[in-house]
Every structure is written in C-alpha cells, then in structure tokens.
Design a protein around this motif. Sequence first.
Motif: not given
Length: 607
Positions: A138, A141, A145, A196, A200-201, A204, A248, A251, A317
């Motif tokens: 996490d 990621t 970003w 999305y 996305a959550r 993860r 995935e 996604k 994400d």
Amino acid sequence: MPDAPPPPVRKSESTTRVLFQLRRWARPALPRIALGGLTALGASLLALAVPQVLRVIVNGPLLGQGSTRGVVLGASVVLTLGVLEAFLVWCRRALILTPGTGVERDMRTDLFRHLLDLPVEFHDRWPGGQLLSRIMSDLSTIRRWTVFGLVMLLVSATTVLVGVALMIWTSPVLGVVYLVGAVPMIWLGFRFREDYKVVARRARDQAGDLATTVEESVHGIRVLKAFGRGEDALDDFARQADELRTTEVHKARTLSRVSFALGAIPEAVLAVSLAIGVYLSAHDHLSVGALVAFFATAAVVNNPVERLGMLLAMTLDARAATDRYLQVMETSSTVQDPERPVVLPPADPAGSVVELVDVGFTHPGAGSTAILDGVDLRLEPGETMALVGLTGSGKTTLLQLVPRLYDVTAGSVRIDGVDVRHLSRADLRGAVSVAFEDPILFSASVRENVLLGTDLTGPEADALVDEALDVARAGFAYALPDGLDTVIGEEGLSLSGGQRQRIALARAIAVRPRVLVLDDPLSALDVTTEAAVTGRLRQMLTGTTTLVVAHRPSTVALADRVAVLEDGRITGVGRHAELLATHPHYRYVLTALSTRDTDDALEEVRR
C-alpha cells in the motif's frame, strides 16, 4: 479467548478528502514536489508552443515569403524547445524521486511505530497479512502516486485546459467541435471513478487476506506437513488467489474500457475536425498555418487525455491504499501513558508488593462474559506465588494485566501501592518482566535475544548474559555454531521447545525486574532439567516478587504460596499443604494436572 471481531472500517469519505490527509507526511517534501511539478508543466507548455511556431513558419517563410532562412530559423526554434522540454522532464524526475521515497519511509516508520504502540487487543483482531500488505504494497502505491500520479494528473489537466484554449483561439469553430467531444469523456470519467473505486479497495483487501494465508501457512508449516494437509492449504490458497485474479481482471477491464474511450473519442473528433478544417481552409476561412497549428496542438493535447484513464486509476488505487493505511493509523491505543506519570518508589531489597484489588476483565467484543470478576490477590515482597486453575479459568489473562498488556475493565492492579495505569508503560515494563509458555524469539543472536529488555553493553552485559543463561540452565547456547553470536532464525524455530523456553526465561531474568511474571515457562522441560532450573530460580528470585502460572504439579514447588483461580475468581490462597487439606477444587485441579503430566511423560517415553 473469544472470537475476535473484524477490524473496523473507516467512514466513507471523498477521494480528495482521503488523499488530502497525506499532507501530514508529504509536507517536508512538498517544495521539491511542487518544483518538480512546475518543471513538468513547463515541459508541457513548451510542447504546446511548438504548434504556434509551426503556424508562423507555415504562414510566413514556407507559404508566404518562401524564405529558406526563415524555415531554418523556425526549425532551430523548434529544436531548442524540444531540448528544453527534455531537460525539464529530467529535472522533474531528479527533483521528485528522492523526496517521494522519503515520504514512503516516514509513513512506513510511523506505521510500524504505531503498531508497536497499539495494545495486544488490537493485534488479536487484525490478521498479520493485512498489516504486512499495508506497510509494504500500500505504501509503495502511495509513493508511486505521490512522485508521478499526482504531479502528472495536475500537469495533464493543466495541459488539456491550456491546449483547448489555444485550439479555440486558433479556430473557434474547430475548438467548439473538440469541446463537444469532451462531454462523453467527462461522463465516462465519472462512471469509471465509481466503478473502479470499489474494485480497487476489494483487490487490496483480498491481497491482504492472501498475505495472511501465506503467513499462517509458513508459520504452521510443521503442522501442515505433520497432518498431511499441504494440498488442502494449497487449495485454499489457490481459491483466494483466483478471487484476487478475478478482481484484478475486473480492474483491468474497467480501465481498458475507459482507456479505449479516451483514445477513440478524441481521434474520432479529430477526424470530424479535419473534414471541417479542410473545408474552412479551402474557402479561406482558416489559414493553412492555423490548420496545422490546430492539429499539432490537438496531437499534444491528446496524449494527456489518453493518459487520464491511467492517472485516474493510479489516483483511485492510491485512495484505496491511503484509506487502508489511515484505517490503522487512526486506531487509538486503549493502553496509554497517563498525562502525568507517577514514579515508583525506590526498590526495596526485600521485594515489591503486588496487589490485585477487585479486578475484572472482559475481552472487547466478548459481550457480557467476564474472564475475571472481582479478583483480589496480594503478593508479599519477594514472595513467589503460584497461580493454579483449570484450562480457561483466566490465568494467562490475569498475568497479562500486571505489565498492562491488557488494561483491567474493573478494579486495579498495584505495585508498591501505585496503580499500574498511573505509571508510564516504559517504567512499568522495566519493573515487570514476563516469560510466556509459548516463547517468541527474534531473528537475532542468542546474546541479543537475552539482552532484549536491557540497554547494557560491554563486559557488564556479557556478565549479565552469562548469569541469566546459567540460571535458566541454557548452557547449550555456548555450544551452538557461533556460540552466543549464533543467529537462531525466525521465532527461534531452529531450537527445540525446551531450548526456546530457557532462552526466553533467561531474557526475563536478565532484566533484573522488581516483579517477575511467568506463564508456565518450564512446560517443555523434562523433570530433571526443570528441577535444576527451579533450584537456581529459588536462589535468583530473592528480592523479586514472582507470580507464576502452574500447569503441572512440579511447578508448584517453586512457590511460597498458591492461589486458586476458579471461574474468574480467587477462591483460595495458602500453602500447598493447607490447600490440599482444605480446598476441594485445588485437589481436583492437581489431580487433573497430575494426569496430564503423567500422560506427557508416557508420551515422551514412547518417543
């Protein structure tokens, strides 16, 4: 212990609000990130300047004056702009990369510090794999970003706005056509964001569950092999991995749809614009240079438009990763230091008084079921008290209240008259040392494990290690390949159960505590070794008040007095002979423990 409730879920917040909370960690890096963003914006603006240069070249030296010198000059300007653009792109990466990794490091350190501060109650509820995925994937990621997604999202949006403004200025008609094509792209962006964000959550969380499965399987590999359940573990892992793969793929499909639209719609709009532009140019409503400039600008604008899908996916994400990170960071510790900690009075050579006064305890989420209810117990200075009870009577829970691994829900625990909740945790845990039945050792040397609770170094530390190992009858450590510097591996599993227990006992002794809390630390030892360790402990524990859980009769021999814990209450305190004569439940408990002890001995003989 009761079934642990699931980890709490944060209240729903907007993506902007969630990501804005990263400013706490990103603030020191913001100047360089902002400067990197400006260089990236400068590179984009230089790219937008090139079409305007082309417009001048086409309308002037190329079609109007026919000047070779003008064309060469214009080409030189374009080359210069391109070189400057490349330099600014390099500056962006150089400026942002280092502070971005610094933000990741600070967030990772803060999370680990917070995990160490959170009470045992928190770790009872949270799977290790979920915490591991938060502190590793996490945060990676979030870092990607921060150093790329955030900057490029802002730069791309600005580039599109400036580019569209230039297109409208170049040709209002063609600019309006391009704007009309932007309407479905905006609608698709909102649809994509909602779809999305959810997936996305989910991805993860599923990755965290998968990490938990791996962690449990690795730690329990001996059990899986012993019972031949490796295939079952593999099937369970494969099922979870397939669920993650499905998510995935979902996604990827969601992203591919919006990426296709963001690529196809602008190209279709440009095709329409080309037909209109040619018509306008043929009828002298638009110069050839302006037409070239419009489409060159559109080509520059289309790149960030097509990139918006990927950047928006990165943002969502990062939003999911940030939400999961904050979910842990916003969990407050229920075991905290008081605002004005009290200092324990100087240690008495005779030992400390330990009192449990009307103590009650209920595990969080356990409803109204009390593990302990009205426990009253007093340990005299230097006394060794054995705590005896049937399985599930609350013995281990009671022991963990003394060093505040849990806090009482009623009553108080006192050391030398001071409520342990009035002490700082550092002072309390410096005064109270613990050894558990199931010892956990760390991937470090024997010496480092024994000295875990002390800050001593040099010859004094070496003497302390030798003394603690001698008391715990852990002389085997000197015969290990590198002696006391032998790294014993994860959780000490390279050692036998009895060896781990003796090193853990040495660790507890090395602290030289006022109060020693032992949760049957000799259960894995044979009778002869236990007797030797018990004898040395009797000599060592002079002046140390000790509370020890006894799971077999031989451990009771260590105690001056015995306390009987029955259904969450102390129902008898006295010497072994007194209780044996007057307390029926004590006799019953000893009979049960003797039976188990005999069964264990017979099983060892069979082996």
